[in-house]
Design a protein around this motif. Structure first.
Motif, PDB file in Angstrom:
ATOM      1  N   ASP A   1       0.834  -1.187   0.000  1.00  0.00           N
ATOM      2  CA  ASP A   1       0.000   0.000   0.000  1.00  0.00           C
ATOM      3  C   ASP A   1       0.873   1.242   0.000  1.00  0.00           C
ATOM      4  OD1 ASP A   1      -2.251  -1.497   0.020  1.00  0.00           O
ATOM      5  OD2 ASP A   1      -2.658  -1.256   2.159  1.00  0.00           O
ATOM      6  N   GLY A   2       0.452   2.237  -0.727  1.00  0.00           N
ATOM      7  CA  GLY A   2       1.172   3.499  -0.734  1.00  0.00           C
ATOM      8  C   GLY A   2       2.324   3.536  -1.723  1.00  0.00           C
TER       9      GLY A   2
ATOM     10  N   GLY B   1     -14.032   9.912  -8.779  1.00  0.00           N
ATOM     11  CA  GLY B   1     -13.563   9.275 -10.001  1.00  0.00           C
ATOM     12  C   GLY B   1     -12.593  10.103 -10.822  1.00  0.00           C
ATOM     13  N   LEU B   2     -12.127  11.204 -10.281  1.00  0.00           N
ATOM     14  CA  LEU B   2     -11.112  11.997 -10.979  1.00  0.00           C
ATOM     15  C   LEU B   2      -9.904  11.111 -11.292  1.00  0.00           C
ATOM     16  CD1 LEU B   2     -10.167  14.862 -11.881  1.00  0.00           C
ATOM     17  CD2 LEU B   2      -9.108  15.063  -9.629  1.00  0.00           C
ATOM     18  N   GLU B   3      -9.397  11.235 -12.504  1.00  0.00           N
ATOM     19  CA  GLU B   3      -8.312  10.354 -12.927  1.00  0.00           C
ATOM     20  C   GLU B   3      -6.975  11.077 -12.999  1.00  0.00           C
ATOM     21  OE1 GLU B   3      -9.750   8.883 -16.632  1.00  0.00           O
ATOM     22  OE2 GLU B   3     -10.921   7.304 -15.672  1.00  0.00           O
ATOM     23  N   GLY B   4      -5.923  10.290 -12.854  1.00  0.00           N
ATOM     24  CA  GLY B   4      -4.581  10.851 -12.956  1.00  0.00           C
ATOM     25  C   GLY B   4      -3.575   9.750 -13.216  1.00  0.00           C
ATOM     26  N   ASN B   5      -2.316  10.123 -13.106  1.00  0.00           N
ATOM     27  CA  ASN B   5      -1.224   9.170 -13.262  1.00  0.00           C
ATOM     28  C   ASN B   5      -0.208   9.382 -12.152  1.00  0.00           C
ATOM     29  OD1 ASN B   5      -2.097   9.781 -16.352  1.00  0.00           O
ATOM     30  ND2 ASN B   5      -1.400   7.697 -16.081  1.00  0.00           N
ATOM     31  N   VAL B   6       0.492   8.307 -11.841  1.00  0.00           N
ATOM     32  CA  VAL B   6       1.516   8.390 -10.818  1.00  0.00           C
ATOM     33  C   VAL B   6       2.806   8.937 -11.428  1.00  0.00           C
ATOM     34  CG1 VAL B   6       2.984   7.046  -9.269  1.00  0.00           C
ATOM     35  CG2 VAL B   6       0.548   6.524  -9.466  1.00  0.00           C
ATOM     36  N   ILE B   7       3.401   9.855 -10.716  1.00  0.00           N
ATOM     37  CA  ILE B   7       4.698  10.401 -11.102  1.00  0.00           C
ATOM     38  C   ILE B   7       5.692  10.043  -9.999  1.00  0.00           C
ATOM     39  CG2 ILE B   7       6.004  12.502 -11.636  1.00  0.00           C
ATOM     40  CD1 ILE B   7       3.805  12.014 -13.617  1.00  0.00           C
ATOM     41  N   ILE B   8       6.841   9.539 -10.377  1.00  0.00           N
ATOM     42  CA  ILE B   8       7.860   9.246  -9.387  1.00  0.00           C
ATOM     43  C   ILE B   8       8.852  10.398  -9.310  1.00  0.00           C
ATOM     44  CG2 ILE B   8       9.641   7.621  -8.650  1.00  0.00           C
ATOM     45  CD1 ILE B   8       6.837   6.426  -8.722  1.00  0.00           C
TER      46      ILE B   8
ATOM     47  N   ASP C   1      13.651  10.772  -1.378  1.00  0.00           N
ATOM     48  CA  ASP C   1      13.979  11.631  -0.249  1.00  0.00           C
ATOM     49  C   ASP C   1      14.568  10.784   0.872  1.00  0.00           C
ATOM     50  OD1 ASP C   1      11.958  10.538   1.435  1.00  0.00           O
ATOM     51  OD2 ASP C   1      10.492  11.820   0.451  1.00  0.00           O
ATOM     52  N   ASP C   2      15.097  11.437   1.888  1.00  0.00           N
ATOM     53  CA  ASP C   2      15.791  10.729   2.962  1.00  0.00           C
ATOM     54  C   ASP C   2      14.892  10.469   4.163  1.00  0.00           C
ATOM     55  OD1 ASP C   2      18.173  10.738   1.537  1.00  0.00           O
ATOM     56  OD2 ASP C   2      18.635  12.770   2.223  1.00  0.00           O
TER      57      ASP C   2
ATOM     58  N   CYS D   1       7.332   8.159   0.659  1.00  0.00           N
ATOM     59  CA  CYS D   1       7.166   7.673  -0.697  1.00  0.00           C
ATOM     60  C   CYS D   1       7.377   8.822  -1.667  1.00  0.00           C
ATOM     61  CB  CYS D   1       5.759   7.095  -0.861  1.00  0.00           C
ATOM     62  SG  CYS D   1       5.478   6.458  -2.506  1.00  0.00           S
ATOM     63  N   PRO D   2       8.281   8.696  -2.602  1.00  0.00           N
ATOM     64  CA  PRO D   2       8.558   9.776  -3.527  1.00  0.00           C
ATOM     65  C   PRO D   2       7.542   9.882  -4.658  1.00  0.00           C
ATOM     66  CG  PRO D   2       9.975   7.927  -4.010  1.00  0.00           C
ATOM     67  CD  PRO D   2       9.169   7.552  -2.789  1.00  0.00           C
TER      68      PRO D   2
END
Ligand SMILES: [Zn+2]
Length: 76
Positions: free
Chosen positions: A28-29, A43-50, A54-55, A59-60
């Protein structure tokens, strides 16, 4: 591996509900670059950006929401 919808540590910018990602990540996460993403409520859609690592053990990855980019995709 099959992808599944999993809760993701981000909030929808419209309704403030939780985001989930369509990913084959086991935890998860966590998600991978360009995994699909949606708000569980509206239901708003998007994409994951990496982002950069970070130290802080955080989760980046974060969500790029479609309606907040110059993407004309609409929610039905
Ligand atoms: Zn929402």
């Amino acid at each position: 591996m099959s992808k599944k919808w999993k809760l993701f540590g981000d909030e929808c910018p419209i309704c403030g509900s939780e985001a989930e990602v369509f990913t084959d990540s086991k935890d998860d996460g966590f998600a991978y670059d360009d995994d699909d993403d949606r708000c569980v409520e509206c239901g708003l859609e998007g994409n994951v950006i990496i982002g950069d690592e970070d130290d802080n053990g955080g989760c980046p990855a974060y969500v790029s929401w479609s309606d907040f980019d110059d993407d004309e995709e609409t929610v039905s």
